[in-house]
Design an enzyme around this catalytic site. Structure first.
Site, mmCIF file in Angstrom:
data_model
loop_
_atom_site.group_PDB
_atom_site.id
_atom_site.type_symbol
_atom_site.label_atom_id
_atom_site.label_comp_id
_atom_site.label_asym_id
_atom_site.label_seq_id
_atom_site.Cartn_x
_atom_site.Cartn_y
_atom_site.Cartn_z
ATOM 1 C CB CYS A 33 -22.151 10.163 -32.583
ATOM 2 S SG CYS A 33 -22.770 8.534 -32.175
ATOM 3 N NE ARG A 58 -23.507 14.583 -36.204
ATOM 4 C CZ ARG A 58 -23.797 14.283 -37.450
ATOM 5 N NH1 ARG A 58 -24.382 15.173 -38.215
ATOM 6 N NH2 ARG A 58 -23.508 13.105 -37.947
ATOM 7 C CD1 TRP A 105 -30.282 10.253 -29.986
ATOM 8 C CD2 TRP A 105 -30.205 8.588 -31.476
ATOM 9 N NE1 TRP A 105 -31.569 9.851 -30.247
ATOM 10 C CE2 TRP A 105 -31.559 8.839 -31.153
ATOM 11 C CE3 TRP A 105 -29.926 7.576 -32.385
ATOM 12 C CZ2 TRP A 105 -32.610 8.122 -31.713
ATOM 13 C CZ3 TRP A 105 -30.964 6.865 -32.938
ATOM 14 C CH2 TRP A 105 -32.295 7.142 -32.600
ATOM 15 C CG ASN A 131 -20.852 10.083 -36.621
ATOM 16 O OD1 ASN A 131 -21.747 9.274 -36.374
ATOM 17 N ND2 ASN A 131 -20.995 11.083 -37.469
ATOM 18 N N GLY A 132 -20.070 6.479 -36.495
ATOM 19 C CA GLY A 132 -20.228 5.507 -37.577
ATOM 20 C C GLY A 132 -20.370 4.109 -37.016
ATOM 21 C CD GLU A 512 -44.148 18.686 -42.280
ATOM 22 O OE1 GLU A 512 -43.961 17.472 -42.493
ATOM 23 O OE2 GLU A 512 -43.357 19.378 -41.604
ATOM 24 C CE LYS A 516 -42.694 19.129 -38.311
ATOM 25 N NZ LYS A 516 -41.810 19.058 -39.416
ATOM 26 C CD GLU A 519 -40.952 16.106 -35.704
ATOM 27 O OE1 GLU A 519 -39.906 15.477 -35.625
ATOM 28 O OE2 GLU A 519 -41.233 16.825 -36.688
ATOM 29 C CG HIS A 535 -64.044 4.829 -47.433
ATOM 30 N ND1 HIS A 535 -65.047 4.143 -48.074
ATOM 31 C CD2 HIS A 535 -63.901 5.994 -48.111
ATOM 32 C CE1 HIS A 535 -65.478 4.855 -49.108
ATOM 33 N NE2 HIS A 535 -64.794 5.981 -49.153
ATOM 34 C CE LYS A 634 -32.710 19.395 -38.245
ATOM 35 N NZ LYS A 634 -34.138 19.653 -38.559
HETATM 36 O O1 M6R Z 1 -32.470 15.467 -43.115
HETATM 37 P P1 M6R Z 1 -33.654 14.907 -43.832
HETATM 38 O O2 M6R Z 1 -34.503 15.967 -44.465
HETATM 39 O O3 M6R Z 1 -33.311 13.830 -44.809
HETATM 40 O O4 M6R Z 1 -34.531 14.246 -42.691
HETATM 41 C C1 M6R Z 1 -35.691 13.536 -43.002
HETATM 42 C C2 M6R Z 1 -36.530 13.302 -41.772
HETATM 43 O O5 M6R Z 1 -35.822 12.583 -40.813
HETATM 44 C C3 M6R Z 1 -36.991 14.609 -41.132
HETATM 45 O O6 M6R Z 1 -37.679 15.414 -42.045
HETATM 46 C C4 M6R Z 1 -37.901 14.324 -39.928
HETATM 47 O O7 M6R Z 1 -39.096 13.756 -40.350
HETATM 48 C C5 M6R Z 1 -38.150 15.599 -39.131
HETATM 49 N N1 M6R Z 1 -37.859 15.383 -37.755
HETATM 50 C C6 M6R Z 1 -39.566 16.055 -39.180
HETATM 51 O O8 M6R Z 1 -39.744 17.248 -38.493
#
Ligand code: M6R
Length: 639
Positions: A33, A58, A105, A131-132, A512, A516, A519, A535, A634
């Site tokens: 949050c 957040r 969130w 937040n927590g 990666e 990308k 997501e 395989h 995020k």
């Molecule tokens: O803030 P961080 O780098 O620790 O976050 C790690 C992952 O949550 C972050 O890289 C996530 O996979 C991204 N959304 C990918 O684009």
């Protein structure tokens, strides 16, 4: 989240074993949050809404504000995005000069108006944003119910205004201190009280919190961009600290009341850096910021004579010589960058590196002793699993080096050594510039370690650093090919499955690229080590199945061409990624993206850029919410 591994383990096992009350605590946790607060002479509502807009990354399933006006607290909170709250504020005007706000969130369970923050006591004298997670919420709730308090929401947070109310005898600071002494868990809090309209209280334990210092006004926020339009002077609040803000003063103390003298941190990046700057999405802006981010990360770490200089990291030479194992631990994109770092360290510093996903590492039995170095990689510096892995490693005697983008983040604070990537704020959920700068950081760290261990000579280091310098321009060249990549996105955006294949570092890059794409476009995608296809996964390749085949590694190029032929023979539609000097690929694939010539180890930070753009344009074609993909946030501050 609990940032204490011990408590958290208990909580999780309660959750798994009993589907009980503890499960509810876990479910109701509001840890991903954002909070914001204002005290001054302006209209607090406008400032809170603006701040919440910057914090929506957040969490964005509900939002609310509470503002004091004429000795009463006015509240408006709504399920849904901030826009819903703004709309409802048009009908229900809320204004005043002191207030708090929250964007949420939910980790589990339905978001709703009543579960949204701020939460108030029954008489509406106190309002709290949180937040927590309050882990001992259930026992507190029971105790307060017995004292006559009536709970409206299902949240853990609601115990806070009730506790403050219970302890309040005219002194708000004392009531807050007594309340905190009863809490277990993680919290960043913003608190206002209708009998103290000249006071805003903030508290932090294991959730991020900054205080902004203005002229005749002061602010609190979960992150700096929320207040950067108003001030560049911030205090980074540490765990177990609280702050009492008035229009003209900020008093910081430990939660036991001991006064704390803190230095002001001057934010040097621009507010525009946290905004879209003319791009349609933060993600696109951040993709385009990569040449600068790479330069900013590199230039303070290289001497005039071209030697790597990360002395500020203070990596102890004897210790580096002694290390016999490195654990590289992170999540998601940061983990993928860590894989490239692993290759660098193994090749140049000659130390075996085990790369692991933080959520797996925590529950494995890692072999750690005082000769182990753990490197944690995290853009936000707040990722719960990475933080827990860090704590576990420290407990077992390892030293921890963090590669992170956020100054003063929890991971930065708790690590022995910190390498900051100077990528600037990354707002889009999909990580882009953090990845490229993490690779630069890890490459520099590996060279420094190699020099200390005598496994590389200065000439070689200068040669590699010279190549790193050129990355920025080479990334720029790729960015100029945006139109080509848009065309490719047009070809594949309606597909249901897209595969990414590669060998060696290209396999790590495939992971990666695939992440990308899925997501932000919601297309199913898999990344495969190309040699592993036959395989099993090859069975999924059919006529027109898109395959992104990455072939940037000279040493594996011929092998990769064979793997591409395997998928072509099954009718796949192949987009190749290769160095511009390796033209044979053109004969086999349907389309090819060329990257400028570069040493194999440094191909990834260039070749990732077309993959980021491909994902972006595929998602754009599909009309997806690119900066805020569904189900994601995020900063992943829960397990
Ligand atoms: O803030 P961080 O780098 O620790 O976050 C790690 C992952 O949550 C972050 O890289 C996530 O996979 C991204 N959304 C990918 O684009």
């Amino acid at each position: 989240m609990s940032c204490h591994p011990k408590n958290y383990t208990n909580l999780v096992s309660d959750y798994r074993d009993k589907s009980s009350s503890a499960a509810k605590i876990f479910r109701r946790g509001e840890n991903m949050c954002g909070i914001v607060g204002y005290i001054g002479s302006k209209n607090a509502t406008d400032i809170l809404l603006e701040g919440l807009g910057k914090l929506e990354y957040r969490g964005y399933d509900s939002a609310g504000i509470a503002v004091i006006k004429d000795n009463s607290i006015q509240v408006e909170k709504r399920k849904g995005r901030l826009a819903v709250l703004k709309e409802s504020l048009e009908d229900n005007h809320v204004e005043g000069n002191v207030g708090i706000g929250h964007t949420r969130w939910a980790t589990h369970g339905e978001p709703s108006d009543v579960n949204s923050h701020p939460h108030l006591n029954n008489e509406h004298t106190v309002a709290v944003v949180h937040n927590g997670i309050i882990e001992n919420y259930l026992s507190l709730r029971q105790e307060l119910t017995e004292k006559g308090y009536t709970f409206k929401s299902e949240t853990d947070t609601e115990v806070l205004p009730f506790l403050i109310d219970y302890y309040y005898e005219g002194d708000l600071v004392e009531a807050v201190k007594k309340t905190i002494s009863r809490l277990e868990g993680a919290y960043a809090l913003g608190i206002i009280h209708k009998h103290h309209p000249d006071m805003l209280i903030a508290v932090r334990k294991d959730s991020p919190l900054v205080i902004g210092v203005g002229e005749g006004e002061n602010f609190i926020a979960s992150d700096i961009p929320a207040i950067l339009n108003y001030t560049r002077q911030v205090y980074l609040i540490d765990n177990n600290e609280m702050a009492v803000l008035t229009n003209d003063s900020v008093e910081i103390m430990k939660t036991d009341g001991t006064k704390v003298d803190k230095e002001i941190y001057n934010v040097e990046w621009d507010v525009e850096a946290a905004e879209k700057g003319g791009y349609a999405h933060f993600m696109l802006k951040e993709i385009h910021e990569q040449p600068k981010a790479v330069k900013d990360t590199l230039s303070p770490r290289v001497d005039k004579d071209g030697m790597v200089n990360i002395k500020d990291l203070k990596l102890d030479e004897d210790y580096i010589k002694r290390i016999n194992k490195v654990y590289m631990v992170a999540c998601g994109t940061a983990y993928h960058a860590g894989l490239i770092g692993k290759a660098f360290i193994e090749k140049y510093a000659n130390i075996p590196v085990v790369a692991d996903i933080a959520s797996e590492f925590r529950y494995a039995n890692p072999f750690i002793d005082e000769n182990t170095l753990m490197i944690v990689v995290s853009q936000s510096g707040e990722t719960a699993d990475t933080l827990a892995a860090l704590r576990l490693a420290k407990e077992k005697g390892a030293k921890v080096l963090a590669v992170t983008n956020v100054v003063g983040s929890s991971i930065a604070r708790e690590s022995d050594y910190v390498f900051y990537t100077w990528a600037g704020p990354e707002i889009a959920v999909a990580s882009t510039k953090a990845y490229t700068t993490q690779i630069i950081g890890l490459a520099l760290i590996s060279l420094d370690m190699a020099l200390k261990r005598g496994t590389i000579d200065e000439i070689k280091v200068k040669e590699i650093v010279g190549q790193i310098w050129k990355l920025s321009d080479k990334i720029e060249m790729i960015l100029n090919r945006e139109e080509e990549i848009k065309d490719m996105a047009n070809e594949i955006h309606t597909s249901e499955d897209i595969f990414y294949i590669g060998r060696g570092l290209d396999y790590y890059l495939a992971l990666e690229g695939s992440l990308k794409l899925k997501e932000i476009s919601y297309i199913h995608s898999e990344a495969m080590a190309a040699g592993e296809l036959k395989h099993g996964t090859l069975a999924l390749i059919d006529k027109k199945t898109p395959v992104i085949a990455i072939a940037t590694q000279d040493s594996l190029y011929d092998k990769m061409l064979s793997n591409i032929k395997e998928v072509k023979a099954r009718g796949a539609y192949v987009i190749g990624v290769a160095k511009e000097t390796n033209k044979e690929i053109e004969e086999i694939v349907d389309k090819v993206i060329y990257i400028p010539e570069v040493m194999d180890e440094l191909a990834t930070p260039i070749a990732v850029v077309p993959l980021q753009m491909l994902a972006y344009y595929v998602a754009l074609n599909r009309g997806c919410d690119i900066d805020k993909p569904r189900n994601l946030a995020k900063s992943v501050t829960v397990e």
